[in-house]
Design a protein around this motif. Structure first.
Motif, PDB file in Angstrom:
ATOM      1  N   TYR A 353       0.806  -1.227   0.000  1.00 36.32           N
ATOM      2  CA  TYR A 353       0.000   0.000   0.000  1.00 36.32           C
ATOM      3  C   TYR A 353       0.838   1.275   0.000  1.00 36.32           C
ATOM      4  CZ  TYR A 353      -4.090  -2.817   1.517  1.00 36.32           C
ATOM      5  OH  TYR A 353      -5.097  -3.735   1.626  1.00 36.32           O
ATOM      6  N   THR A 354       2.176   1.169   0.115  1.00 41.58           N
ATOM      7  CA  THR A 354       2.967   2.409   0.196  1.00 41.58           C
ATOM      8  C   THR A 354       3.648   2.717  -1.138  1.00 41.58           C
ATOM      9  OG1 THR A 354       5.088   1.404   0.738  1.00 41.58           O
ATOM     10  CG2 THR A 354       3.577   1.808   2.579  1.00 41.58           C
ATOM     11  N   ASP A 355       4.374   3.832  -1.150  1.00 39.32           N
ATOM     12  CA  ASP A 355       5.132   4.241  -2.322  1.00 39.32           C
ATOM     13  C   ASP A 355       6.324   3.341  -2.597  1.00 39.32           C
ATOM     14  OD1 ASP A 355       3.661   6.411  -3.276  1.00 39.32           O
ATOM     15  OD2 ASP A 355       4.494   7.749  -1.758  1.00 39.32           O
ATOM     16  N   TRP A 356       6.668   2.485  -1.654  1.00 43.13           N
ATOM     17  CA  TRP A 356       7.756   1.544  -1.920  1.00 43.13           C
ATOM     18  C   TRP A 356       7.422   0.729  -3.171  1.00 43.13           C
ATOM     19  CZ3 TRP A 356      10.463  -1.804   2.427  1.00 43.13           C
ATOM     20  CH2 TRP A 356      11.591  -2.426   1.865  1.00 43.13           C
ATOM     21  N   GLY A 417       7.987   5.749   0.739  1.00 40.93           N
ATOM     22  CA  GLY A 417       7.296   4.505   1.071  1.00 40.93           C
ATOM     23  C   GLY A 417       7.625   4.026   2.472  1.00 40.93           C
ATOM     24  N   ILE A 418       8.894   4.043   2.811  1.00 41.04           N
ATOM     25  CA  ILE A 418       9.271   3.553   4.140  1.00 41.04           C
ATOM     26  C   ILE A 418       8.757   4.511   5.215  1.00 41.04           C
ATOM     27  CG2 ILE A 418      11.258   3.055   5.616  1.00 41.04           C
ATOM     28  CD1 ILE A 418      12.625   1.963   3.054  1.00 41.04           C
ATOM     29  N   THR A 419       8.768   5.807   4.911  1.00 38.38           N
ATOM     30  CA  THR A 419       8.211   6.771   5.859  1.00 38.38           C
ATOM     31  C   THR A 419       6.738   6.477   6.127  1.00 38.38           C
ATOM     32  OG1 THR A 419       9.692   8.424   4.937  1.00 38.38           O
ATOM     33  CG2 THR A 419       7.878   9.232   6.308  1.00 38.38           C
ATOM     34  N   GLN A 420       5.975   6.286   5.050  1.00 38.97           N
ATOM     35  CA  GLN A 420       4.549   5.964   5.220  1.00 38.97           C
ATOM     36  C   GLN A 420       4.375   4.711   6.065  1.00 38.97           C
ATOM     37  OE1 GLN A 420       3.673   5.584   1.032  1.00 38.97           O
ATOM     38  NE2 GLN A 420       2.508   7.490   0.967  1.00 38.97           N
ATOM     39  N   GLY A 421       5.099   3.661   5.670  1.00 43.57           N
ATOM     40  CA  GLY A 421       4.945   2.384   6.367  1.00 43.57           C
ATOM     41  C   GLY A 421       5.224   2.514   7.855  1.00 43.57           C
ATOM     42  N   LEU A 422       6.300   3.238   8.178  1.00 41.83           N
ATOM     43  CA  LEU A 422       6.658   3.367   9.596  1.00 41.83           C
ATOM     44  C   LEU A 422       5.672   4.262  10.349  1.00 41.83           C
ATOM     45  CD1 LEU A 422      10.554   3.662   9.360  1.00 41.83           C
ATOM     46  CD2 LEU A 422       9.179   1.677  10.037  1.00 41.83           C
ATOM     47  N   MET A 423       5.211   5.332   9.700  1.00 46.85           N
ATOM     48  CA  MET A 423       4.283   6.237  10.397  1.00 46.85           C
ATOM     49  C   MET A 423       2.937   5.565  10.646  1.00 46.85           C
ATOM     50  SD  MET A 423       5.050   9.932   8.629  1.00 46.85           S
ATOM     51  CE  MET A 423       4.164  11.025   9.755  1.00 46.85           C
ATOM     52  N   TRP A 424       2.484   4.769   9.690  1.00 44.24           N
ATOM     53  CA  TRP A 424       1.184   4.115   9.863  1.00 44.24           C
ATOM     54  C   TRP A 424       1.185   3.180  11.074  1.00 44.24           C
ATOM     55  CZ3 TRP A 424       0.412   2.369   4.042  1.00 44.24           C
ATOM     56  CH2 TRP A 424       0.127   3.497   3.270  1.00 44.24           C
ATOM     57  N   ARG A 425       2.333   2.556  11.322  1.00 44.29           N
ATOM     58  CA  ARG A 425       2.352   1.532  12.373  1.00 44.29           C
ATOM     59  C   ARG A 425       2.900   2.041  13.701  1.00 44.29           C
ATOM     60  NH1 ARG A 425       7.066  -2.776  10.930  1.00 44.29           N
ATOM     61  NH2 ARG A 425       5.523  -3.508   9.434  1.00 44.29           N
ATOM     62  N   ALA A 426       3.265   3.333  13.768  1.00 39.59           N
ATOM     63  CA  ALA A 426       3.938   3.820  14.970  1.00 39.59           C
ATOM     64  C   ALA A 426       2.955   3.990  16.135  1.00 39.59           C
ATOM     65  CB  ALA A 426       4.617   5.150  14.662  1.00 39.59           C
ATOM     66  N   PHE A 427       3.356   3.487  17.310  1.00 36.81           N
ATOM     67  CA  PHE A 427       2.581   3.679  18.539  1.00 36.81           C
ATOM     68  C   PHE A 427       3.386   4.527  19.514  1.00 36.81           C
ATOM     69  CE2 PHE A 427       0.599  -0.297  17.054  1.00 36.81           C
ATOM     70  CZ  PHE A 427      -0.738   0.047  17.192  1.00 36.81           C
ATOM     71  N   ASP A 428       2.699   5.316  20.322  1.00 39.33           N
ATOM     72  CA  ASP A 428       3.448   6.033  21.371  1.00 39.33           C
ATOM     73  C   ASP A 428       3.535   5.165  22.624  1.00 39.33           C
ATOM     74  OD1 ASP A 428       1.004   6.183  22.588  1.00 39.33           O
ATOM     75  OD2 ASP A 428       0.668   8.300  22.119  1.00 39.33           O
ATOM     76  N   GLU A 429       4.159   5.705  23.687  1.00 40.49           N
ATOM     77  CA  GLU A 429       4.390   4.877  24.880  1.00 40.49           C
ATOM     78  C   GLU A 429       3.075   4.416  25.489  1.00 40.49           C
ATOM     79  OE1 GLU A 429       5.839   8.523  25.611  1.00 40.49           O
ATOM     80  OE2 GLU A 429       6.476   7.739  23.665  1.00 40.49           O
ATOM     81  N   ALA A 430       2.038   5.237  25.331  1.00 39.63           N
ATOM     82  CA  ALA A 430       0.756   4.879  25.923  1.00 39.63           C
ATOM     83  C   ALA A 430       0.021   3.826  25.091  1.00 39.63           C
ATOM     84  CB  ALA A 430      -0.109   6.129  26.069  1.00 39.63           C
ATOM     85  N   VAL A 445       5.074  13.167   3.233  1.00 38.73           N
ATOM     86  CA  VAL A 445       5.770  12.674   2.042  1.00 38.73           C
ATOM     87  C   VAL A 445       5.588  13.570   0.819  1.00 38.73           C
ATOM     88  CG1 VAL A 445       5.650  10.288   2.828  1.00 38.73           C
ATOM     89  CG2 VAL A 445       3.869  11.166   1.314  1.00 38.73           C
ATOM     90  N   VAL A 446       4.821  14.644   0.966  1.00 38.53           N
ATOM     91  CA  VAL A 446       4.604  15.507  -0.199  1.00 38.53           C
ATOM     92  C   VAL A 446       5.919  16.040  -0.796  1.00 38.53           C
ATOM     93  CG1 VAL A 446       3.714  17.787  -0.849  1.00 38.53           C
ATOM     94  CG2 VAL A 446       2.193  16.103   0.165  1.00 38.53           C
ATOM     95  N   PRO A 447       6.918  16.427   0.018  1.00 37.87           N
ATOM     96  CA  PRO A 447       8.194  16.852  -0.595  1.00 37.87           C
ATOM     97  C   PRO A 447       8.794  15.781  -1.507  1.00 37.87           C
ATOM     98  CG  PRO A 447       8.173  17.383   1.739  1.00 37.87           C
ATOM     99  CD  PRO A 447       6.939  16.593   1.485  1.00 37.87           C
ATOM    100  N   MET A 448       8.645  14.524  -1.098  1.00 35.76           N
ATOM    101  CA  MET A 448       9.180  13.444  -1.939  1.00 35.76           C
ATOM    102  C   MET A 448       8.444  13.363  -3.268  1.00 35.76           C
ATOM    103  SD  MET A 448      11.725  12.031  -0.700  1.00 35.76           S
ATOM    104  CE  MET A 448      12.356  13.421   0.204  1.00 35.76           C
ATOM    105  N   TYR A 449       7.134  13.719  -3.243  1.00 37.20           N
ATOM    106  CA  TYR A 449       6.388  13.715  -4.499  1.00 37.20           C
ATOM    107  C   TYR A 449       6.950  14.746  -5.467  1.00 37.20           C
ATOM    108  CZ  TYR A 449       2.853  10.606  -2.490  1.00 37.20           C
ATOM    109  OH  TYR A 449       2.207   9.531  -1.943  1.00 37.20           O
TER     110      TYR A 449
END
Ligand code: HEM
Ligand code: HEM
Lengths: 588, 247
Positions: A353-356, A417-430, A445-449
């Motif tokens: 699903y990402t730009d990768w 792509g990797i930025t999207q993938g990591l941001m989608w799955r990131a959880f905070d400490e809580a 990711v718009v700058p990358m576009y």
């Protein structure tokens, strides 16, 4: 008589001497496909640049019909079926005739194929913006166009197999194996995936639903990549790479092993597009395993292509064609390494699903398909139009623009792509989502576009350079471009036995060129020869033993005088038969 | 053996002299993989677990779905929530095979330029969707989604609906005779209800004949069949992947 046009001459004539026949290759059809390749390449990639602009700058969605959702399928169809499609037809029509030492089975079918295919593309370019689409990726066209595709494809198949039937070369060379696999498999895939019940002329529902539809679609979609963007380009590579390098293909054995394993394994890999979806898990796992297995046969092709240059790497410096081929094959190697990696479930969990994926696609599409096509065109231009390339400098500039363009495109998409993938799955400490608002992951990711857009524009700029170069080269071509005529001993190979007299290959390797059984004659002489009922066809040069040099091509003689240099290196004589397949590992 | 097969005058060499045989072998090679993958899924009954609460699209929703296809919304939006904790958190219950039995074609998508829509039904009021489709940046600043103002102006063409339902019924979607015959009237009633609600929420009037009501009907239905199931705790969780095991 002497000015008879060989284009209208029948493919084969008996000369009156029972054991010699005169024939010619249809070069006009290759020229047409080359024109179409360049033109559609420009259009398809311009649309690519437009959708690349629409992503960071949505104001570029103009009106009702030119929005991203409608243009993206137009881009993919135009670059795959129009740009890459016409390129592989150009390659097929050029090389098949030479590998079979026979004119195409039917000039009429060649023309129907060409114009029919262009008609299909125009129909696609009109219907997709109008919203007539099945939504299935790379199979978006609605059922009436699908039927037209099937008909044209069958005509192509009959024409191709007809040529194989009347060939004068007993053994079919490895490029032809790949064309055979392409023609058969695309037919099967296209029919299998397009089965649908029409509602109206412009709308249909597929006979499969849900999970089954997904599986069939990606069986098709993955193998569209395999048998439209890979196998025909491998065929192209196997013909044009040895030609351009003037070296035999690295290994005959490797070509056998990698051909059969590639076509067998590719088909299984489709479900890697559906990892972690509602598809049953065993199917995804199977897809993953076969994708990993696919790595080896893919690299077999890469090695066979690259190592054809063994001991001749210095030729790279002077030859744009070889530069393009080497970079193209290298990108093939990279994307076929990346592909198996992406199909591993844990990697796919991040990349899907990402730009990768988009980066992976374009490293294959721009690097492999694009550069192999450009290399082939630069090789064909001076030969088909019997002149020299207008500007080598411009061609070299195209190479560098293209290469930098690819790198900017691909690297920006990996980052995004990797930025999207990591941001989608990131959880905070809580234990809550770090980026609950999806839009945050978009603006990031718009700058990358924008970087991608610049890369795409550089690549497109290269295509414009190709257009200019082709235009100027063609302008300098002689006015008349009659098909060169050749003489060959009569006796079609399929008539049984071991083929015609003298068919026993000197080295036990029939695909290498035999200079003693095919002689080029001037077209006018060919015409005379066929008219002459006398015993000795005038002008037909008789072979005077092995190692006879071929006469210069007739067109060249007229246009530029004798001794014209062939563009690909000073003073080299180009044999016109199949590339040699003598391999180094054959000593035992 | 290997030697004999691929040596320069071995068996493969002879095969290269017989294009017909070569083509037949190639065809067999490319058919095997496909057949092994399809046959279980197509022939084995119950390879997809049915979910009792999943029902066919209503006529207006079907029309909206076809607009969604025509506009290519699927080029930016997936409709397939994967069984990962972060996706479930973000979108809702992960997607089940049984939810897609009436999906012709499937619209799972391959790219998430925008968020997944498999569970978007009921997430926003109708009016939000109307405003969002008209100009995404009015509801979601910085959105890169294209605007679709024409959906509020273009008339909804329902004329193909009876044929559509008939064809889908031929393929196995259980529409009743009543639904097939009165498809257009049913769709009009649905459209009326949505347009009234938009007005009640302070939106523009007279949308019942416009394309936008069909898209709204479709979006609001997405993923809602299963939500009732999972709260009822029925056996819908037949997915292959262990949710907690996902990283
Ligand atoms: C100037 C060059 C090109 C540009 C600027 C360009 C741009 C794009 C863009 C913006 C997308 C949509 C990505 C997204 O949805 O996020 C795309 C998709 C795609 N392009 Fe290109 N493209 C170019 C050349 C090509 C070529 C030469 C090919 C093939 C031979 C190609 C094949 C594809 C395919 C297959 C997709 C769909 C990918 C997917 O669904 O995952 N493109 N391209
Ligand atoms: C060994 C060879 C290869 C393997 C195993 C492979 C595998 C993959 C995988 C796993 C994906 C991502 C699917 C997803 O997550 O959605 C993908 C996407 C794609 N690959 Fe490859 N790949 C290979 C070579 C190539 C080559 C040479 C091309 C040439 C252009 C190519 C074109 C594509 C395209 C167009 C897509 C996007 C499909 C879509 O989602 O629309 N692949 N491939």
């Amino acid at each position: 008589m002497a000015h008879a046009q060989t284009t209208s001459a029948p493919g084969t004539r008996s000369t009156g001497r029972s054991n010699i026949e005169i024939f010619s290759y249809d070069e006009q059809i290759t020229r047409l496909f080359v024109y179409a390749t360049i033109l559609w390449g420009f259009i398809g990639m311009s649309v690519g640049a437009l959708i690349a602009l629409q992503l960071p700058f949505p104001e570029a969605n103009i009106g009702e019909y030119l929005t991203f959702g409608r243009l993206r399928p137009l881009h993919t169809n135009a670059v795959i079926f129009a740009f890459a499609g016409n390129a592989i037809f150009a390659a097929t029509y050029y090389s098949t005739q030479r590998l079979c030492k026979a004119r195409m089975f039917s000039d009429w079918m060649s023309q129907v194929h060409f114009w029919g295919w262009q008609g299909i593309i125009v129909a696609a370019a009109l219907t997709l913006p109008l919203g007539m689409t099945t939504s299935k990726e790379y199979a978006e066209l609605e059922w009436p166009i699908d039927i037209a595709i099937a008909v044209i494809w069958i005509i192509f198949a009959v024409n191709f197999f007809g040529t194989l039937y009347k060939r004068r070369e007993k053994h079919i060379y490895v490029a032809l194996w790949f064309y055979i696999a392409t023609i058969v498999t695309v037919a099967v895939l296209h029919v299998g995936n397009s089965l649908a019940i029409p509602v109206s002329l412009t709308k249909s529902y597929p006979i499969y639903a849900g999970v089954q539809d997904a599986l069939v679609q990606w069986w098709y979609g993955h193998n569209a990549v395999a048998f439209f963007l890979t196998t025909p380009f491998l065929g192209l590579m196997y013909y044009f790479m040895p030609k351009a390098a003037q070296r035999p293909v690295f290994s005959y054995r490797l070509s056998i092993v990698h051909f059969w394993s590639l076509i067998f394994i590719y088909i299984w890999a489709g479900p890697h597009h559906l990892q972690y979806t509602a598809l049953p898990e065993w199917a995804g796992t199977l897809g993953m395993l076969f994708s990993i297995m696919l790595w080896m046969p893919s690299w077999g092709g890469m090695i066979n292509g690259l190592f054809t240059l063994r001991g001749a790497w210095h030729k790279l410096r002077d030859s744009v064609v070889l530069k393009m081929f080497v970079v193209g094959i290298t990108f093939y190697g990279m994307s076929t390494f990346e592909g198996p990696m992406l199909s591993v479930k844990s990697v796919n969990a991040l990349s899907h699903y990402t730009d990768w994926t988009i980066g992976h696609v374009h490293s294959g599409a721009l690097g492999w398909n694009g550069f192999m096509t450009f290399g082939m065109i630069y090789w064909l231009l001076p030969r088909l139009w019997r002149t020299t390339l207008w500007s080598k400098k411009l061609a070299t500039a195209h190479f560098w623009f293209g290469l930098i363009g690819i790198l900017m495109y691909v690297i920006s998409m990996y980052v995004s792509g990797i930025t999207q993938g990591l941001m989608w799955r990131a959880f905070d400490e809580a234990g809550r989502l770090m980026y609950p608002e999806f839009i945050e992951t978009v603006t990031q990711v718009v700058p990358m576009y924008w970087v991608r857009l610049i890369g795409g524009l550089l690549y497109l700029g290269g295509v414009v350079m190709l257009m200019v170069n082709a235009w100027m080269t063609i302008r300098s071509a002689p006015k008349e471009l009659p098909d060169p005529a050749y003489a060959a001993p009569v006796a079609p190979v399929h008539s049984g036995g071991d083929g015609r007299p003298g068919a026993a290959p000197a080295s036990g390797d029939g695909t290498e060129e035999r200079k003693d059984d095919l002689v080029e004659v001037a077209p006018s002489e060919a015409a005379d020869a066929s008219a002459a009922s006398g015993s000795d066809a005038p002008g037909t040069k008789k072979p005077d033993g092995p190692g006879t040099k071929k006469p210069e091509g007739p067109g060249t003689k007229n246009a530029q005088g004798p001794g014209t240099k062939k563009p690909d290196g000073p003073g080299t004589k180009k044999p016109d038969g199949p590339p040699s397949l003598r391999e180094t590992d054959d000593e035992d | 053996m290997k030697r004999r097969f691929i040596k320069k005058d071995g068996i493969h060499r002879r095969l290269e002299g017989w294009p017909l045989v070569f083509t037949v072998l190639t065809t067999i090679a490319i058919l095997v993989g496909g057949l092994v993958e399809f046959l279980p899924l197509i022939l084995v009954k119950g390879s997809v677990d049915k979910i009792a609460t999943v029902e066919p699209w209503t006529p207006l929703e079907l029309e909206g779905r076809d607009i969604y296809i025509a506009e290519g919304c699927n080029t930016c939006h997936s409709q397939m929530v994967r069984p990962f904790r972060h996706e479930i958190e973000r979108y809702g219950e992960y997607s089940k095979a049984g939810e897609t039995v009436y999906e012709r074609p499937f619209l799972w998508g391959s790219k998430r330029t925008g968020p997944d829509l498999a569970r978007v039904g009921g997430k926003y009021p109708h009016l939000w969707h109307v405003r969002h489709m008209e100009n995404p940046r009015s509801t979601s600043p910085n959105s890169i989604m294209p605007p679709y103002p024409h959906m509020l102006e273009n008339d909804l063409d329902l004329s193909d609906l009876p044929t559509k339902l008939k064809r889908l019924r031929m393929l196995g979607t259980p529409y009743s005779d009543d639904e097939v015959q009165n498809a257009i009237e049913i769709a009009r009633e649905e459209a009326e209800a949505i347009a009234r609600e938009v007005e009640a929420q302070g939106g523009p009037e007279g949308l019942e004949t416009k394309q936008i009501v069909a898209i709204v009907a479709y979006l609001q239905r997405l993923g809602t069949d299963i939500q009732t199931t999972s709260t009822a705790g029925s056996g819908a969780s037949s997915a292959p992947e262990d949710v907690n095991a996902s990283r």
